[in-house]
Design an enzyme around this catalytic site. Structure first.
Site, PDB file in Angstrom:
ATOM      1  CE  LYS A  14     -83.378 -51.259  88.993  1.00 49.29           C
ATOM      2  NZ  LYS A  14     -84.890 -50.668  88.461  1.00 49.29           N
ATOM      3  N   GLY A  18     -85.312 -49.045  93.334  1.00 45.66           N
ATOM      4  CA  GLY A  18     -85.473 -47.253  93.355  1.00 45.66           C
ATOM      5  C   GLY A  18     -85.133 -47.119  91.129  1.00 45.66           C
ATOM      6  N   GLY A  36     -83.486 -46.739  87.575  1.00 41.44           N
ATOM      7  CA  GLY A  36     -82.363 -46.936  86.768  1.00 41.44           C
ATOM      8  C   GLY A  36     -81.515 -46.349  86.951  1.00 41.44           C
ATOM      9  CB  VAL A  41     -80.826 -48.264  92.791  1.00 42.01           C
ATOM     10  CG1 VAL A  41     -80.456 -49.837  92.930  1.00 42.01           C
ATOM     11  CG2 VAL A  41     -81.798 -47.658  93.468  1.00 42.01           C
ATOM     12  N   GLY A  42     -79.633 -48.601  89.375  1.00 43.94           N
ATOM     13  CA  GLY A  42     -79.294 -49.457  88.793  1.00 43.94           C
ATOM     14  C   GLY A  42     -78.021 -49.129  88.132  1.00 43.94           C
ATOM     15  CD  GLU A  68     -83.958 -61.396  78.408  1.00 43.26           C
ATOM     16  OE1 GLU A  68     -84.640 -60.897  76.618  1.00 43.26           O
ATOM     17  OE2 GLU A  68     -84.277 -61.613  78.394  1.00 43.26           O
ATOM     18  CB  CYS A  93     -87.415 -58.978  75.102  1.00 47.74           C
ATOM     19  SG  CYS A  93     -87.152 -60.354  76.048  1.00 47.74           S
ATOM     20  CD  GLU A 139     -88.738 -55.225  72.577  1.00 49.44           C
ATOM     21  OE1 GLU A 139     -88.879 -56.260  72.567  1.00 49.44           O
ATOM     22  OE2 GLU A 139     -87.644 -54.736  73.172  1.00 49.44           O
TER      23      GLU A 139
END
Length: 475
Positions: free
Chosen positions: A172, A203, A205, A208-209, A247, A281, A381
């Site tokens: 995904k 799709g 998150g 689909v996630g 991650e 990141c 972040e």
């Protein structure tokens, strides 16, 4: 090729279109124009993909290492052959400068495949100690959830070790930068991947996630994304006790010790923090410098940032394209304002687009100084070209500031004394530490301490995340 596949999913070895699928707009971040509409899946499409992967798993997990290595070899060759098509897709979907896509995004993605081929050649799946054998076996069906900031690179960082291990895959990709994933699915087809071994469902998150994370026939989820997204995936995965590799976010420090070559270390630090428009990141976005050299650092950093050429990503002279999407552009603007409101010293950049750019998600390379650890720009972040310069009085304070974060993905140390740099590196709570800006190493373990995640990617460490351990006593 890309646009003709945007209404389809790759399932069980073929492209399939579903009349009931909803569609999401794909926006070119340089122009803010809608350039396509992507079919977005749901739990029904996830079920089809997982069934295909489950059906393919018994045969593929038992396939000879030589066959899996040969498949990786074909994937690697095709990616190198099609490098320009992938680079152009990255420009369209996320605004990467074409020079950066060609030099970094695509070659590093190819390197992940090559490293897994090399790892597979040496890896021992069965070891024997007296009467006990230890076998490493493919974990099963793996859901791979990848982000929009390094779209192709993160796909190969997950797909290559999963293939090497003998796992089957449902990918995904981010719905915000989907075109390189569609090209990659076609590459997997053309490389002769057995049907069901690789599947793609586009799709959100939320749809689909979450369906993948909670699916009872998915054995493992590997996600690269925000810490918030990683938490949601882990929560959805918990009832079925599947492995989750995360991650996630970072706020990486870059400690410049007083014996470093500042003329080189400062400039390289600014460019490292702003590479990929700061959308990495592990970007070293907190530059920690001796307080008595702060004025010198400010001048060097500002000069470097002002020399960055921000503009149309297809222009060869462009160093920095736009932020990849509107939501992130707005987030970066909010954080620049937060830096101003908290009293940080604005050295260059600031709010709004660079001069001469009226449309597109372009952001000024921005540097704040006199930043303290209680400021939002030091703690959150930002994921944009925003650097915080933080003064320290001595080595102990530098280490304390570096570790004063909920994250622990990356860290940097600059020093002319290798032993001193190693000593500092050993005390930093981060999964990957760079001394004096070394070359990127696709075999080095990558992953985070604390809220930056769990598990490791790249090289043998990435391969082993996709393996279960079986002890056979009386062997």
């Amino acid at each position: 090729m890309v646009t003709e596949r945007e209404n389809q999913f790759y399932l069980g070895g073929e492209w399939q279109e579903f009349a009931d699928a909803t569609h999401l707009p794909v926006v070119d971040p340089a122009s803010e124009r809608v350039v396509g509409h992507l079919a977005a899946g749901d739990a029904h499409h996830v079920d089809i993909a997982v069934r295909a992967a489950r059906k393919a798993f018994p045969a593929f997990s038992q396939s000879p290492v030589s066959e899996r290595s040969a498949l990786l070899g074909r994937m690697h060759s095709l990616l190198k052959e099609r490098a320009e098509s992938f680079a152009e897709a990255l420009v369209m979907e996320m605004g990467a400068a074409i020079s950066f896509a060609r030099a970094s995004q695509v070659p590093f993605a190819a390197e992940h495949i090559r490293v897994q081929m090399e790892t597979l050649e040496k890896y021992r799946f069965v070891t024997i100690d007296r009467h006990t054998a230890t076998a490493k076996e493919a974990i099963g069906v793996c859901a791979l959830i990848t982000p929009w900031n390094w779209p192709l690179y993160q796909i190969t960082a997950k797909v290559a070790p999963a293939i090497a291990a003998g796992c089957t895959i449902v990918l995904k990709p981010s719905e915000l930068s989907p075109y390189s994933a569609l090209l990659f699915a076609q590459l997997m087809h053309d490389a002769g991947t057995p049907p069901g071994v690789f599947n793609l469902v586009n799709g959100t998150g939320e749809s689909v996630g979450s369906a993948l994370a909670s699916h009872p026939d998915v054995d493992m989820v590997s996600i690269t994304g925000s810490t918030r997204a990683g938490v949601l995936v882990a929560q959805a995965a918990a009832p079925t006790v599947k492995r989750v590799v995360q991650e996630l976010g970072g706020k990486s420090p870059n400690i410049l010790l007083d014996d470093a070559d500042f003329s080189e270390a400062v400039a390289k630090g600014v460019l490292a923090g702003m590479r990929n428009v700061g959308q990495s990141c592990s970007a070293p976005t907190r530059m920690l410098v001796p307080a008595h050299r702060l004025a010198e650092v400010e001048e060097l950093a500002s000069t470097t940032a002002r020399a960055i050429s921000v503009g149309a990503p297809l222009e060869p002279a462009t160093n920095m394209g736009p932020i990849a999407n509107r939501a992130q552009f707005e987030r970066v603007q909010i954080m620049i304002q937060a830096g101003i409101d908290d009293g940080a010293k604005l050295l260059c950049g600031g709010l709004g687009r660079p001069a001469g750019l009226e449309t597109g998600f372009f952001t000024q390379p921005t540097i704040f100084s006199e930043v303290t650890s209680d400021m939002r720009i030091a703690r959150e972040e930002i994921f944009g070209p925003v650097l915080s310069i933080m003064p320290y009085t001595d080595e102990e304070e530098a280490i304390a500031i570096a570790n004063d974060t909920v994250y622990g993905l990356g860290a940097h140390v600059q020093s002319s004394d290798p032993e001193r740099a190693r000593r500092i590196a050993a005390r930093l709570r981060a999964g990957q530490v760079h001394i004096n800006y070394p070359a990127w190493d696709g075999a080095a373990a990558f992953g985070g301490y604390k809220r930056s995640g769990n598990g490791r990617e790249y090289g043998v460490y990435g391969l082993e995340e996709y393996l279960e351990t079986k002890s056979i006593l009386g062997y």
